[in-house]
Design a protein around this motif. Structure first.
Motif, PDB file in Angstrom:
ATOM      1  N   VAL A 139       0.863  -1.173   0.000  1.00 54.78           N
ATOM      2  CA  VAL A 139       0.000   0.000   0.000  1.00 54.78           C
ATOM      3  C   VAL A 139       0.907   1.233   0.000  1.00 54.78           C
ATOM      4  O   VAL A 139       1.597   1.507   0.969  1.00 54.78           O
ATOM      5  CB  VAL A 139      -0.934   0.017   1.223  1.00 54.78           C
ATOM      6  N   GLY A 140       0.956   1.912  -1.141  1.00 56.49           N
ATOM      7  CA  GLY A 140       1.784   3.102  -1.250  1.00 56.49           C
ATOM      8  C   GLY A 140       3.200   2.865  -1.724  1.00 56.49           C
ATOM      9  O   GLY A 140       3.974   3.811  -1.888  1.00 56.49           O
ATOM     10  N   GLY A 141       3.579   1.629  -1.961  1.00 59.85           N
ATOM     11  CA  GLY A 141       4.945   1.349  -2.387  1.00 59.85           C
ATOM     12  C   GLY A 141       5.035   0.002  -3.079  1.00 59.85           C
ATOM     13  O   GLY A 141       4.040  -0.689  -3.283  1.00 59.85           O
ATOM     14  N   VAL A 142       6.273  -0.374  -3.414  1.00 54.45           N
ATOM     15  CA  VAL A 142       6.528  -1.678  -4.025  1.00 54.45           C
ATOM     16  C   VAL A 142       7.733  -2.302  -3.329  1.00 54.45           C
ATOM     17  O   VAL A 142       8.444  -1.639  -2.567  1.00 54.45           O
ATOM     18  CB  VAL A 142       6.792  -1.556  -5.545  1.00 54.45           C
ATOM     19  N   GLY A 143       7.963  -3.575  -3.589  1.00 48.88           N
ATOM     20  CA  GLY A 143       9.030  -4.287  -2.918  1.00 48.88           C
ATOM     21  C   GLY A 143      10.412  -3.797  -3.317  1.00 48.88           C
ATOM     22  O   GLY A 143      10.632  -3.320  -4.432  1.00 48.88           O
ATOM     23  N   ARG A 144      11.345  -3.947  -2.408  1.00 46.26           N
ATOM     24  CA  ARG A 144      12.743  -3.618  -2.704  1.00 46.26           C
ATOM     25  C   ARG A 144      13.331  -4.686  -3.626  1.00 46.26           C
ATOM     26  O   ARG A 144      12.906  -5.850  -3.615  1.00 46.26           O
ATOM     27  CB  ARG A 144      13.552  -3.509  -1.409  1.00 46.26           C
ATOM     28  N   THR A 145      14.329  -4.300  -4.401  1.00 40.83           N
ATOM     29  CA  THR A 145      14.897  -5.212  -5.411  1.00 40.83           C
ATOM     30  C   THR A 145      16.407  -5.329  -5.295  1.00 40.83           C
ATOM     31  O   THR A 145      17.080  -5.584  -6.275  1.00 40.83           O
ATOM     32  CB  THR A 145      14.528  -4.726  -6.831  1.00 40.83           C
ATOM     33  N   ASP A 146      16.930  -5.155  -4.081  1.00 37.58           N
ATOM     34  CA  ASP A 146      18.383  -5.108  -3.913  1.00 37.58           C
ATOM     35  C   ASP A 146      18.986  -6.405  -3.387  1.00 37.58           C
ATOM     36  O   ASP A 146      20.134  -6.418  -2.939  1.00 37.58           O
ATOM     37  CB  ASP A 146      18.758  -3.955  -2.966  1.00 37.58           C
ATOM     38  N   PHE A 147      18.253  -7.505  -3.452  1.00 35.54           N
ATOM     39  CA  PHE A 147      18.785  -8.761  -2.930  1.00 35.54           C
ATOM     40  C   PHE A 147      19.609  -9.537  -3.950  1.00 35.54           C
ATOM     41  O   PHE A 147      20.129 -10.604  -3.640  1.00 35.54           O
ATOM     42  CB  PHE A 147      17.648  -9.633  -2.396  1.00 35.54           C
ATOM     43  N   TYR A 148      19.712  -9.007  -5.158  1.00 35.22           N
ATOM     44  CA  TYR A 148      20.507  -9.663  -6.199  1.00 35.22           C
ATOM     45  C   TYR A 148      21.476  -8.625  -6.778  1.00 35.22           C
ATOM     46  O   TYR A 148      21.274  -8.117  -7.890  1.00 35.22           O
ATOM     47  CB  TYR A 148      19.591 -10.230  -7.292  1.00 35.22           C
ATOM     48  N   PRO A 149      22.532  -8.291  -6.043  1.00 29.94           N
ATOM     49  CA  PRO A 149      23.426  -7.209  -6.478  1.00 29.94           C
ATOM     50  C   PRO A 149      24.168  -7.495  -7.770  1.00 29.94           C
ATOM     51  O   PRO A 149      24.691  -6.573  -8.401  1.00 29.94           O
ATOM     52  CB  PRO A 149      24.405  -7.075  -5.301  1.00 29.94           C
TER      53      PRO A 149
END
Length: 457
Positions: A139-149
């Motif tokens: 709600v108001g955002g999306v998931g982070r995508t930094d787990f695969y550098p």
């Protein structure tokens, strides 16, 4: 149809119990799983299936715990090598009475991420009434995508496609049920509501107003902290967490027995409020107020040591145990009977952390009195309101960055309200720093008394 949202404060974790026709499904259960059994039992339902939206990084999933007690089948995404449960793919469906769940592969936050579209068979149409989005859409955002550098652009693009090609096409009427609410470390800018609709998010969620290039660029530029316990969670949640059966029960120990256990390697964690910790602290103990355990225990506590608690009231023990078990800390063996009062009466030494009134901090800053103001807030907080002249070290990173603290004494720890500051003060004392103070109230109090603050909005 039965529907219940199960909230786990601290982690801002949301799980769900849904059912119909005497059968129930659980989505993303927490490890202390008694709540699902109690609620399903009260409705005369049997839990038959457990669904994981993704391999969680911030808490231990409760799937195996719940399956052990119910015989339910565990389902998760096929794109990660889980050592337990059954893998499912795009389009797989599961029914309970008139309820139907349809799996959607929605990678980006993690490779194996799934969302589950919810349908009500009694309506006679094929429009989704809800979708469990895991950490893909909040709600108001999306998931982070930094787990695969090693492939940041690829996973950011995957998340974009998951949102725009899989979730949004379900229709504006679809209610969004995410796996986390405001305060979660798994996204940024989350609204303080547990649910929304695709229509509302389509028009108001900043990330969904962006084209692909802007979306990807913003994901790459986002800053997120990664506590060291994330790696432990990834491993545990892939292999399958140990089944506890029941919560650990720390035993009460008198002062001498508590000291003996600490001398044998037990970690001592003080979970009282900052004001109490400031007045008397057992030497060598780490102070983490009860409400801060979910956010910061994983930054400091190893998994191969026993843990003993110092509490203000015995009633604080169970919520502390629940918070720590959700992070994978099972070796909770003791608590200090009679607390600091007993410690003081034993004649043993204790430390104090002098509390600095915000008005005195203001006077020091305006009079340029030599001291070190150690601001342990996060980057996004400081970007909005900075303290002139402060040394800025994020609390979770403090033990590794102690050499950056200037020589001026005293050191005054500072945060948003004083709760993180007391953690920082205890860390400094553990490492032999002298003349350590805590600014109780911190930024909130400074605003009230008119401290010089550099607002950067």
């Amino acid at each position: 149809m039965y529907f219940e949202t199960i909230r786990s404060p601290g982690l801002a974790h949301l799980s769900y119990l849904i059912g119909d026709g005497g059968e129930a499904f659980v989505i993303d259960p927490r490890r202390d799983a008694d709540v699902y059994l109690e609620q399903a039992g009260s409705e005369g339902m049997r839990i038959t299936r457990i669904f994981e939206t993704h391999r969680n990084e911030d808490y231990v999933i409760g799937s195996r715990e719940l399956a052990e007690r119910t015989g339910a089948t565990i389902h998760h995404g096929a794109a990660a090598p889980f050592d337990y449960g059954e893998s499912i793919r795009e389009g797989n469906t599961f029914d309970a009475g008139k309820i139907r769940l349809r799996a959607l592969e929605t990678p980006g936050h993690t490779d194996e991420s799934l969302s589950f579209a919810l349908y009500d068979g009694s309506t006679g149409d094929d429009e989704a009434i809800g979708v469990f989005t895991g950490d893909a859409l909040f709600v108001g955002g999306v998931g982070r995508t930094d787990f695969y550098p090693d492939r940041p652009e690829q996973v950011a693009n995957l998340l974009y496609e998951s949102l725009f090609d899989k979730i949004l096409p379900l229709g504006d009427q679809t209610i969004v049920y995410p796996a986390h609410g405001a305060g979660s470390v798994c996204g940024a800018g989350l609204a303080d509501r547990d649910f929304s609709t695709i229509g509302y998010e389509r028009h108001h969620n900043p990330a969904l107003q962006q084209g692909r290039d802007e979306f990807v660029r913003e994901r790459l530029n986002e800053h997120h902290y990664q506590p060291p316990y994330f790696r432990q969670m990834e491993t545990v949640n892939r292999q399958g967490p140990a089944v506890l059966g029941h919560l650990p029960t720390p035993r009460p120990l008198g002062v001498e027995a508590f000291v003996e256990a600490a001398s044998a390697g037990m970690l001592t964690i003080d979970i009282r409020e900052p004001e109490a910790i400031s007045g008397a602290l057992v030497p060598g103990s780490l102070a983490i107020p009860l409400g801060m355990l979910p956010s910061f225990a994983g930054w400091y506590l190893p998994y191969d040591r026993d843990i003993g608690l110092i509490v203000a009231h015995p009633g604080d023990i169970e919520p502390a145990v629940r918070s720590l078990v959700r992070l994978g800390y099972d070796r909770l063996v003791a608590w200090l009977n009679e607390g600091l009062h007993g410690w003081e009466m034993s004649g043993r030494e204790y430390q104090t952390v002098p509390a600095l009134y915000a008005g005195e901090l203001k006077a020091r800053m305006e009079g340029q009195v030599p001291f070190t103001l150690l601001d342990v807030r996060g980057r996004s907080e400081i970007e909005q309101a900075a303290m002139p002249g402060a040394t800025e070290i994020y609390l979770g990173e403090l033990p590794q960055r102690l050499n950056e603290i200037p020589p001026q004494r005293p050191i005054t720890t500072f945060c948003g309200s004083g709760r993180r500051s007391i953690i920082a003060s205890s860390i400094l004392l553990q490492h032999g720093f002298a003349e350590v103070e805590v600014c109780l109230g911190s930024l909130a109090a400074c605003k009230a008394v008119g401290c010089p603050i550099d607002y950067r909005d």
